[in-house]
Write a protein that holds these residues in place. Structure first.
Motif, PDB file in Angstrom:
ATOM      1  N   ASP A 220       0.813  -1.220   0.000  1.00 18.03           N
ATOM      2  CA  ASP A 220       0.000   0.000   0.000  1.00 18.03           C
ATOM      3  C   ASP A 220       0.841   1.262   0.000  1.00 18.03           C
ATOM      4  OD1 ASP A 220       0.766  -0.690   2.703  1.00 18.03           O
ATOM      5  OD2 ASP A 220      -0.549   0.923   3.387  1.00 18.03           O
TER       6      ASP A 220
ATOM      7  N   ARG B 232      -1.672   8.866   3.641  1.00 19.71           N
ATOM      8  CA  ARG B 232      -2.270   9.610   2.533  1.00 19.71           C
ATOM      9  C   ARG B 232      -3.803   9.581   2.526  1.00 19.71           C
ATOM     10  NH1 ARG B 232      -0.255   5.121  -0.261  1.00 19.71           N
ATOM     11  NH2 ARG B 232      -1.821   3.853  -1.336  1.00 19.71           N
ATOM     12  N   ASN B 233      -4.418   8.882   3.480  1.00 15.28           N
ATOM     13  CA  ASN B 233      -5.885   8.829   3.504  1.00 15.28           C
ATOM     14  C   ASN B 233      -6.478   9.321   4.820  1.00 15.28           C
ATOM     15  OD1 ASN B 233      -4.859   6.538   4.890  1.00 15.28           O
ATOM     16  ND2 ASN B 233      -6.799   5.460   4.628  1.00 15.28           N
TER      17      ASN B 233
ATOM     18  N   ASP C 119     -10.367   9.551   5.311  1.00 16.54           N
ATOM     19  CA  ASP C 119     -11.259   8.397   5.206  1.00 16.54           C
ATOM     20  C   ASP C 119     -12.089   8.162   6.472  1.00 16.54           C
ATOM     21  OD1 ASP C 119     -10.457   7.978   2.665  1.00 16.54           O
ATOM     22  OD2 ASP C 119      -9.375   6.112   3.025  1.00 16.54           O
TER      23      ASP C 119
ATOM     24  N   ALA D 287      -8.355   7.142  10.869  1.00 17.51           N
ATOM     25  CA  ALA D 287      -7.266   7.387   9.925  1.00 17.51           C
ATOM     26  C   ALA D 287      -6.605   8.736  10.193  1.00 17.51           C
ATOM     27  CB  ALA D 287      -7.787   7.319   8.492  1.00 17.51           C
TER      28      ALA D 287
ATOM     29  N   THR E  39       4.136   7.483   1.009  1.00 20.80           N
ATOM     30  CA  THR E  39       2.820   7.546   1.648  1.00 20.80           C
ATOM     31  C   THR E  39       2.246   6.140   1.773  1.00 20.80           C
ATOM     32  OG1 THR E  39       1.593   7.807  -0.444  1.00 20.80           O
ATOM     33  CG2 THR E  39       2.393   9.813   0.645  1.00 20.80           C
TER      34      THR E  39
ATOM     35  N   LEU F 262      -1.430   3.782   3.456  1.00 12.78           N
ATOM     36  CA  LEU F 262      -2.823   3.829   3.892  1.00 12.78           C
ATOM     37  C   LEU F 262      -2.914   3.482   5.375  1.00 12.78           C
ATOM     38  CD1 LEU F 262      -4.548   1.982   0.921  1.00 12.78           C
ATOM     39  CD2 LEU F 262      -4.599   4.440   1.387  1.00 12.78           C
TER      40      LEU F 262
ATOM     41  N   THR G 127      -8.776   2.349   9.035  1.00  8.02           N
ATOM     42  CA  THR G 127      -9.878   3.312   9.092  1.00  8.02           C
ATOM     43  C   THR G 127     -10.950   2.954  10.121  1.00  8.02           C
ATOM     44  OG1 THR G 127     -11.029   2.134   7.323  1.00  8.02           O
ATOM     45  CG2 THR G 127      -9.574   3.951   6.680  1.00  8.02           C
TER      46      THR G 127
ATOM     47  N   THR H  79      -7.869  -0.361   2.667  1.00  7.38           N
ATOM     48  CA  THR H  79      -9.058   0.307   2.165  1.00  7.38           C
ATOM     49  C   THR H  79      -8.831   0.623   0.698  1.00  7.38           C
ATOM     50  OG1 THR H  79      -8.129   2.444   2.827  1.00  7.38           O
ATOM     51  CG2 THR H  79      -9.570   1.336   4.399  1.00  7.38           C
TER      52      THR H  79
ATOM     53  N   PRO I  67      -6.533   8.502  -3.397  1.00  2.00           N
ATOM     54  CA  PRO I  67      -5.701   9.431  -2.622  1.00  2.00           C
ATOM     55  C   PRO I  67      -6.509  10.607  -2.100  1.00  2.00           C
ATOM     56  CG  PRO I  67      -5.386   9.836  -4.954  1.00  2.00           C
ATOM     57  CD  PRO I  67      -6.325   8.655  -4.843  1.00  2.00           C
ATOM     58  N   ASN I  68      -6.058  11.149  -0.989  1.00  2.00           N
ATOM     59  CA  ASN I  68      -6.556  12.450  -0.539  1.00  2.00           C
ATOM     60  C   ASN I  68      -5.428  13.157   0.182  1.00  2.00           C
ATOM     61  OD1 ASN I  68      -6.783  11.506   2.276  1.00  2.00           O
ATOM     62  ND2 ASN I  68      -8.519  10.318   1.517  1.00  2.00           N
TER      63      ASN I  68
END
Length: 436
Positions: free
Chosen positions: A162, A192-193, A196, A200, A276, A278, A281, A424, A428-429
């Motif tokens: 990931d 990077r999330n 979510d 997270a 980055t 994940l 969550t 998950t 990206p965000n």
């Protein structure tokens, strides 16, 4: 040796029970004083790490010499959701193509992971896919050890599936090996999330603390960063000398960290080697991940603490820091004991303590909160992120529960094997603190 430890533990337990029965106030005083000392020592450590991180050395200048050959290993088990993002990031790495190999390990995946990896490898002559047999022993360490036979590079780098390294990540990571005494090195991981879920987001802030304060502070103050298991590198000759990764450990990174120290080498930290990943969550995912970390870390402590104390390669201060690092996942258990004792104090009016736990109790949270705040400051995050500090006491209570459960399970011999972290969707965000 193991039988002797059990005998000593039994003697201590019997003595404590006898003291509690004959002189309960004395026993309470002694335990309260011990806990106050432990919490005070860890608070001092937190302050030292924070001071070291805030005075971290400037980024070293880029070396102009020849870069070492590198083999990237990526263990994958049912990672179809995330491998496309990983392969795109690896293809974009700024590193000489003739000095970079990539080996993906499809560890008996039941989804399309192997097919996706082979499709990506078709466009890259130096990428290979190792598909493990259905009956192979499971776990990340076993997959990496099997892939170790295919490693050709001077430096072995590991990314989890990931992860998505930034283009300059490898160049920054291998720069740590300019020092011949460096046996392994760790880069900086960023979530990077964070959008979510609330979990997270809290994990993202926790990572700022872990890499921008804890890891940076340990490098500055003690020269003892840790190898973290992903976005990390190890000198291939050292790795083979040490026998690869420990398949009996569910935290192979912590185990390898200690074995590198015991071999007389150091673990470097490359803060500008950024990738980055994940974050989990859900609370269930958080519990499963942190329980594995606690269970494995506690086992590494039991396996290596005596050898660390006898080590000729660490000075007195280094041994103290190494032991504080190893006992890190025991501290929440002591915090749970402290809360129980505080309850006894509140319900037993005649119990006069020379070291009351009520003034000491804030020490349990003061150090971690200071580190987390330091991470937010170093990352230059928005002011509203500071309010997330108010939620960390709840996570700390959860940590007390899972660390206590892990310790009890290990002591009673409950079977446990490596558990993959839940993934998950790979959308990206905005990452918190990706740039300094």
């Amino acid at each position: 040796m193991k039988r002797a430890r059990w005998a000593l533990s039994a003697v201590v337990a019997v003595a404590a029970a006898g003291l509690l029965w004959w002189r309960p106030a004395w026993a309470h005083h002694a335990l309260a004083g011990f806990l106050a000392g432990v919490f005070g020592l860890y608070l001092l450590r937190h302050l030292v790490l924070l001071a070291g991180a805030l005075h971290a050395p400037a980024r070293p200048a880029d070396e102009q010499g020849e870069l070492p050959s590198v083999t990237v290993l990526v263990p994958c088990h049912n990672e179809a959701r995330v491998v496309d993002g990983l392969t795109r990031a690896l293809a974009a790495l700024d590193y000489p193509a003739d000095r970079l190999d990539v080996v993906f390990v499809d560890d008996r995946s039941a989804d399309d992971t192997g097919t996706l990896l082979e499709r990506a490898a078709e466009a890259h002559p130096r990428w290979r896919v190792l598909r493990r047999a259905a009956g192979a022993v499971g776990g990340k360490s076993a997959a990496l050890n099997e892939a170790l036979e295919l490693v050709r590079g001077e430096i072995t780098v590991v990314f989890d599936a990931d992860h998505q390294p930034e283009p300059g990540c490898l160049r920054a990571l291998v720069r740590a090996f300019d020092d011949p005494g460096t046996g392994a090195a760790q880069g900086r991981c960023v979530v990077r999330n964070p959008g979510d879920s609330l979990i997270a987001r809290l994990v993202a802030v926790d990572y700022l603390c872990g890499y921008l304060v804890n890891m940076a502070g340990r490098r500055s103050a003690f020269g003892l960063p840790a190898y973290g298991g992903a976005n990390c590198a190890v000198r291939t000759s050292v790795l083979r000398e040490l026998g690869g990764w420990n398949v009996d450990s569910v935290t192979e990174d912590t185990d390898l960290t200690v074995r590198v120290w015991l071999s007389g080498r150091r673990v470097g930290y490359a803060e500008d080697a950024v990738d980055t990943e994940l974050a989990v969550t859900t609370l269930r995912g958080y519990w499963r991940q942190r329980y594995r970390w606690a269970r494995g870390h506690q086992q590494v402590c039991a396996d290596h603490r005596d050898a660390l104390l006898r080590s000729r390669h660490l000075g007195a201060l280094g041994k103290v820091e190494a032991l504080l690092f190893l006992y890190l996942y025991h501290v929440p258990v002591l915090c749970a004991v402290a809360l129980l004792l505080a309850g006894v104090e509140a319900s037993w009016p005649g119990l006069a303590l020379t070291v009351p736990l009520w003034p000491v109790a804030p020490l349990m949270l003061a150090g971690p909160v200071l580190e987390i705040g330091g991470g937010l400051v170093r990352a230059g995050t928005r002011r509203r992120e500071v309010f997330l500090l108010l939620l960390f006491p709840a996570l700390f209570v959860l940590s007390m529960l899972l660390c206590t459960r892990a310790l009890i399970d290990r002591r009673v011999g409950s079977a446990y094997s490596w558990v993959k972290t839940e993934r998950t969707a790979a959308a990206p965000n905005a990452a918190i603190g990706a740039r300094l």
